[in-house]
Design an enzyme around this catalytic site. Structure first.
Site, PDB file in Angstrom:
ATOM      1  N   GLU A  68       0.755  -1.152   0.088  1.00 38.09           N
ATOM      2  CA  GLU A  68       0.079   0.226  -0.002  1.00 38.09           C
ATOM      3  C   GLU A  68       0.738   1.022   0.023  1.00 38.09           C
ATOM      4  O   GLU A  68       0.713   2.264  -0.671  1.00 38.09           O
ATOM      5  CB  GLU A  68      -0.879   0.066   1.284  1.00 38.09           C
ATOM      6  CG  GLU A  68      -2.090  -1.194   1.052  1.00 38.09           C
ATOM      7  CD  GLU A  68      -3.146  -0.832  -0.051  1.00 38.09           C
ATOM      8  OE1 GLU A  68      -3.084   0.406  -0.613  1.00 38.09           O
ATOM      9  OE2 GLU A  68      -3.801  -1.916  -0.329  1.00 38.09           O
ATOM     10  N   TYR A 122      -6.215   6.207   4.851  1.00 36.96           N
ATOM     11  CA  TYR A 122      -6.493   4.988   3.790  1.00 36.96           C
ATOM     12  C   TYR A 122      -5.793   3.939   3.935  1.00 36.96           C
ATOM     13  O   TYR A 122      -6.194   2.845   4.264  1.00 36.96           O
ATOM     14  CB  TYR A 122      -6.210   5.876   2.242  1.00 36.96           C
ATOM     15  CG  TYR A 122      -6.180   4.591   1.496  1.00 36.96           C
ATOM     16  CD1 TYR A 122      -6.986   3.758   0.904  1.00 36.96           C
ATOM     17  CD2 TYR A 122      -4.676   4.087   0.984  1.00 36.96           C
ATOM     18  CE1 TYR A 122      -6.873   2.759   0.068  1.00 36.96           C
ATOM     19  CE2 TYR A 122      -4.485   2.932   0.033  1.00 36.96           C
ATOM     20  CZ  TYR A 122      -5.700   2.182  -0.419  1.00 36.96           C
ATOM     21  OH  TYR A 122      -5.492   1.031  -1.046  1.00 36.96           O
ATOM     22  N   ASP A 148      -9.498   4.604  -2.138  1.00 38.13           N
ATOM     23  CA  ASP A 148      -8.421   5.189  -2.898  1.00 38.13           C
ATOM     24  C   ASP A 148      -8.956   5.818  -3.925  1.00 38.13           C
ATOM     25  O   ASP A 148     -10.199   6.042  -4.185  1.00 38.13           O
ATOM     26  CB  ASP A 148      -7.418   4.109  -3.129  1.00 38.13           C
ATOM     27  CG  ASP A 148      -7.846   3.086  -4.232  1.00 38.13           C
ATOM     28  OD1 ASP A 148      -9.081   2.850  -4.446  1.00 38.13           O
ATOM     29  OD2 ASP A 148      -7.059   2.236  -4.729  1.00 38.13           O
TER      30      ASP A 148
END
Length: 340
Positions: free
Chosen positions: A41, A122, A140
């Site tokens: 990520e 996020y 996202d």
């Protein structure tokens, strides 16, 4: 629209069409390794999946777990990151790994994850959902686009993000929250793409309020013109070596090895003098687009008999690919070498 039908239809699609990615487990499988989820990520921020995969595989081969990454010298991690861009991510990566290793592992909830260095809303939500099976609202850029179209949310960004998040919350299921988040990402990366979305084959087509005008969502404000900056990079060569410096930790390309330059920054053009007196030849120029700045960097080259003043190191030309130069300076180096 029944929110439960949206999640059910999307998960059925994901069970068949999920992308095979090195940091994922198959749909419906056991929770993924939080280290691999977190690392992926961080790498995927502002970067494409295709670009990230080889970096992810090299990182996890070299540093297979968070303890290994925590023990790595920061300069080695920065060098391995070279080419991925947004280099502050690499510094935060090391900082976070050391905190996680010291505490004995990753927290399993959003609140604990948000407390780690470099984890925003996020990333914390993604790790909580995908690695720990927690219900979390993961938004996202792909999810933002899918949900804005699904609900025909016409509030312009960034103000519209609150409404998009609220709508995402309504359709996020209590079970398989991680699979749902990844399914939304896959849908946005493939069928519900930025341009030419394929509404006819979309698993959410029957629910979509924006169908037929999908490309109008999300509504974005006009782009601001980027600031234009100019600078000079100096290729200083002696006996089969080139002089490299380490950029200051804070600022653009912070902490990375680089060619010396004339002090350009995001705020000003470079105005400094060459780092050593020499007979300089112009090798050409390279252009590079940063998030808020467009840079034109001239490359001056010279061969010298002594080292410039200040901190730096002579790096062997036949091992230049091991220096971990960021893309901008790697292109400048290639230009200087071509000029020879």
């Amino acid at each position: 629209m029944l929110e439960t039908e949206v999640s059910a239809d999307l998960l059925r699609w994901y069970d068949v069409h999920a992308r095979s990615l090195p940091w994922r487990v198959p749909p419906g499988g056991n929770a993924a390794d939080p280290y691999r989820v977190w690392l992926s990520e961080v790498m995927l921020q502002q970067t494409t999946v295709a670009a990230v995969i080889p970096y992810f595989e090299r990182f996890t081969t070299r540093w297979p777990d968070v303890q290994a990454l925590a023990a790595a010298p920061e300069e080695e991690v920065m060098a391995a990151w070279a080419g991925l861009g947004y280099y502050s991510r690499a510094r935060r990566l090391v900082e976070c790994a050391r905190v996680v290793a010291q505490r004995g592992g990753f927290p399993s909830d959003e609140v604990g994850l948000r407390a780690l260095p470099g984890l925003g809303a996020y990333t914390a939500a993604a790790v909580a959902a995908i690695a720990f099976g927690q219900r979390a609202v993961v938004v996202d850029a792909n999810v933002e686009r899918v949900v804005a179209r699904l609900f025909a949310i016409d509030a312009p960004l960034p103000a519209g993000r609150a409404e998009i998040r609220e709508a995402t919350d309504r359709i996020t299921p209590a079970l398989r929250s991680g699979d749902f988040a990844q399914a939304m990402m896959d849908l946005g990366a493939s069928i519900c793409s930025v341009r030419a979305p394929q509404c006819l084959i979309c698993p959410l087509s029957s629910h979509c309020a924006g169908k037929g005008a999908a490309e109008a969502y999300p509504v974005k404000p006009p782009k601001k013109a980027k600031a234009q900056r100019k600078g000079i990079a100096y290729w200083i060569e002696r006996d089969g070596h080139v002089w490299l410096v380490r950029r200051e930790a804070k600022g653009m390309l912070g902490g990375m090895r680089a060619l010396p330059d004339n002090g350009w920054s995001a705020r000003t053009d470079g105005m400094g003098a060459p780092p050593v007196s020499a007979q300089w030849l112009e090798a050409g120029s390279v252009s590079h687009i940063f998030t808020h700045v467009a840079l034109e960097l001239d490359v001056w080259a010279a061969k010298v008999s002594h080292a410039p003043q200040g901190d730096g190191e002579w790096w062997p030309l036949d091992r230049l690919d091991e220096a971990g130069l960021p893309t901008l300076y790697a292109r400048a180096a290639a230009l200087a070498l071509k000029g020879e």
